[in-house]
Design a protein around this motif. Structure first.
Motif, PDB file in Angstrom:
ATOM      1  N   GLU A 122      -5.761  16.550  20.299  1.00  0.00           N
ATOM      2  CA  GLU A 122      -6.032  15.243  19.700  1.00  0.00           C
ATOM      3  C   GLU A 122      -5.821  14.116  20.698  1.00  0.00           C
ATOM      4  OE1 GLU A 122      -3.514  14.759  16.276  1.00  0.00           O
ATOM      5  OE2 GLU A 122      -1.731  14.435  17.460  1.00  0.00           O
ATOM      6  N   ALA A 123      -6.352  12.968  20.358  1.00  0.00           N
ATOM      7  CA  ALA A 123      -6.203  11.767  21.178  1.00  0.00           C
ATOM      8  C   ALA A 123      -4.804  11.184  20.953  1.00  0.00           C
ATOM      9  CB  ALA A 123      -7.262  10.749  20.774  1.00  0.00           C
ATOM     10  N   PRO A 124      -4.350  10.329  21.853  1.00  0.00           N
ATOM     11  CA  PRO A 124      -3.071   9.655  21.611  1.00  0.00           C
ATOM     12  C   PRO A 124      -3.115   8.944  20.255  1.00  0.00           C
ATOM     13  CG  PRO A 124      -3.813   9.240  23.847  1.00  0.00           C
ATOM     14  CD  PRO A 124      -4.940   9.952  23.136  1.00  0.00           C
ATOM     15  N   ASN A 125      -1.988   8.930  19.572  1.00  0.00           N
ATOM     16  CA  ASN A 125      -1.863   8.359  18.227  1.00  0.00           C
ATOM     17  C   ASN A 125      -2.735   9.083  17.211  1.00  0.00           C
ATOM     18  OD1 ASN A 125      -0.054   6.346  19.195  1.00  0.00           O
ATOM     19  ND2 ASN A 125      -1.811   5.169  19.903  1.00  0.00           N
ATOM     20  N   GLY A 126      -2.948  10.382  17.432  1.00  0.00           N
ATOM     21  CA  GLY A 126      -3.700  11.199  16.487  1.00  0.00           C
ATOM     22  C   GLY A 126      -2.888  11.462  15.229  1.00  0.00           C
ATOM     23  N   GLU A 127      -3.504  12.137  14.277  1.00  0.00           N
ATOM     24  CA  GLU A 127      -2.857  12.366  12.978  1.00  0.00           C
ATOM     25  C   GLU A 127      -1.567  13.173  13.072  1.00  0.00           C
ATOM     26  OE1 GLU A 127      -4.554  13.247   9.179  1.00  0.00           O
ATOM     27  OE2 GLU A 127      -6.559  12.883   9.998  1.00  0.00           O
TER      28      GLU A 127
ATOM     29  N   GLY B 121       0.424  13.758  15.776  1.00  0.00           N
ATOM     30  CA  GLY B 121       1.441  13.000  16.515  1.00  0.00           C
ATOM     31  C   GLY B 121       2.018  11.865  15.689  1.00  0.00           C
ATOM     32  N   SER B 122       1.170  11.185  14.930  1.00  0.00           N
ATOM     33  CA  SER B 122       1.643  10.099  14.070  1.00  0.00           C
ATOM     34  C   SER B 122       2.519  10.620  12.941  1.00  0.00           C
ATOM     35  CB  SER B 122       0.459   9.325  13.491  1.00  0.00           C
ATOM     36  OG  SER B 122      -0.267   8.703  14.534  1.00  0.00           O
ATOM     37  N   ALA B 123       2.171  11.765  12.382  1.00  0.00           N
ATOM     38  CA  ALA B 123       2.959  12.338  11.283  1.00  0.00           C
ATOM     39  C   ALA B 123       4.377  12.688  11.737  1.00  0.00           C
ATOM     40  CB  ALA B 123       2.270  13.582  10.726  1.00  0.00           C
ATOM     41  N   PHE B 124       4.529  13.043  13.016  1.00  0.00           N
ATOM     42  CA  PHE B 124       5.846  13.394  13.559  1.00  0.00           C
ATOM     43  C   PHE B 124       6.469  12.230  14.345  1.00  0.00           C
ATOM     44  CE2 PHE B 124       4.121  17.549  12.664  1.00  0.00           C
ATOM     45  CZ  PHE B 124       5.225  18.291  12.288  1.00  0.00           C
ATOM     46  N   ARG B 125       5.786  11.090  14.376  1.00  0.00           N
ATOM     47  CA  ARG B 125       6.231   9.891  15.097  1.00  0.00           C
ATOM     48  C   ARG B 125       6.595  10.202  16.553  1.00  0.00           C
ATOM     49  NH1 ARG B 125      10.628   7.428  11.556  1.00  0.00           N
ATOM     50  NH2 ARG B 125      10.188   8.865   9.882  1.00  0.00           N
ATOM     51  N   ILE B 126       5.676  10.809  17.265  1.00  0.00           N
ATOM     52  CA  ILE B 126       5.899  11.199  18.649  1.00  0.00           C
ATOM     53  C   ILE B 126       5.879   9.961  19.544  1.00  0.00           C
ATOM     54  CG2 ILE B 126       5.012  12.565  20.591  1.00  0.00           C
ATOM     55  CD1 ILE B 126       6.252  14.150  18.235  1.00  0.00           C
ATOM     56  N   ALA B 127       6.955   9.783  20.327  1.00  0.00           N
ATOM     57  CA  ALA B 127       7.072   8.638  21.234  1.00  0.00           C
ATOM     58  C   ALA B 127       7.189   9.077  22.686  1.00  0.00           C
ATOM     59  CB  ALA B 127       8.290   7.799  20.847  1.00  0.00           C
ATOM     60  N   ALA B 128       7.335  10.356  22.941  1.00  0.00           N
ATOM     61  CA  ALA B 128       7.478  10.871  24.304  1.00  0.00           C
ATOM     62  C   ALA B 128       7.067  12.336  24.311  1.00  0.00           C
ATOM     63  CB  ALA B 128       8.926  10.727  24.766  1.00  0.00           C
TER      64      ALA B 128
END
Length: 179
Positions: free
Chosen positions: A133-138, A140-147
């Protein structure tokens, strides 16, 4: 004699300038350390926090969602531009291979341009359900990935909610069920 005085004054001024610059660098390093410390514990959801809703399609064309995550699912997030991701990838693959339940209990998200993520996807595909997925994908957003990289496990809680059960999976120690 005047030459010696000028040389001593010059060396003194040079040392003073060096001291001032060193103190500035030390102050800046402390600021960076504080920022990294604040981020370190919050690279993703913490243990006990609920995973957000998401629906994605794996590179194999299979739909995955929060509701479809099995109990004790290993989840990993990678990015091709991340040196630590490249270092941890073989450990994640070995850990995932050792998990009982196989690919159904492992979800890997590779974040970035598909051309740059192809090698990581190929290495993860035999042991995990892989979402590219692209940055800020679904996902990554669901897990609040910051790094990156992030490794965690997700478990079911009453009512069907999925929560992070372990926000810091130690890839150095293979799961005890197979040892």
């Amino acid at each position: 004699m005047p030459f010696l005085i000028v040389a001593v004054v010059f060396v003194g001024l040079l040392c003073t300038l060096d001291l001032v610059l060193s103190l500035g660098v030390i102050k800046r390093l402390r600021e960076h350390t504080d920022l990294l410390s604040a981020l370190n514990g919050r690279a993703s959801l913490a243990a006990g926090e609920e995973v957000g809703e998401f629906t994605a399609v794996t590179v194999d064309g299979v739909a995955v969602s929060r509701a479809g995550l099995a109990d004790d699912t290993l989840v990993g997030f990678f990015s091709p531009g991340c040196a630590a991701c490249k270092e941890q990838l073989p450990k994640f693959v070995a850990y995932a291979r050792a998990l009982p339940g196989g690919r159904a209990r492992v979800l890997a998200a590779v974040v970035g341009d598909p051309k740059r993520t192809a090698a990581m996807v190929a290495e993860l595909a035999p042991v995990a359900q892989v979402v590219s997925e692209a940055p800020n994908g679904e996902v990554g957003s669901a897990f609040r990935i910051a790094a990156f990289p992030v490794f965690l496990t997700v478990s079911a809680r009453g009512g069907g909610a999925r929560v992070v059960s372990d926000a810091r999976v130690d890839l150095e120690h293979l799961p005890s069920a197979v040892l």
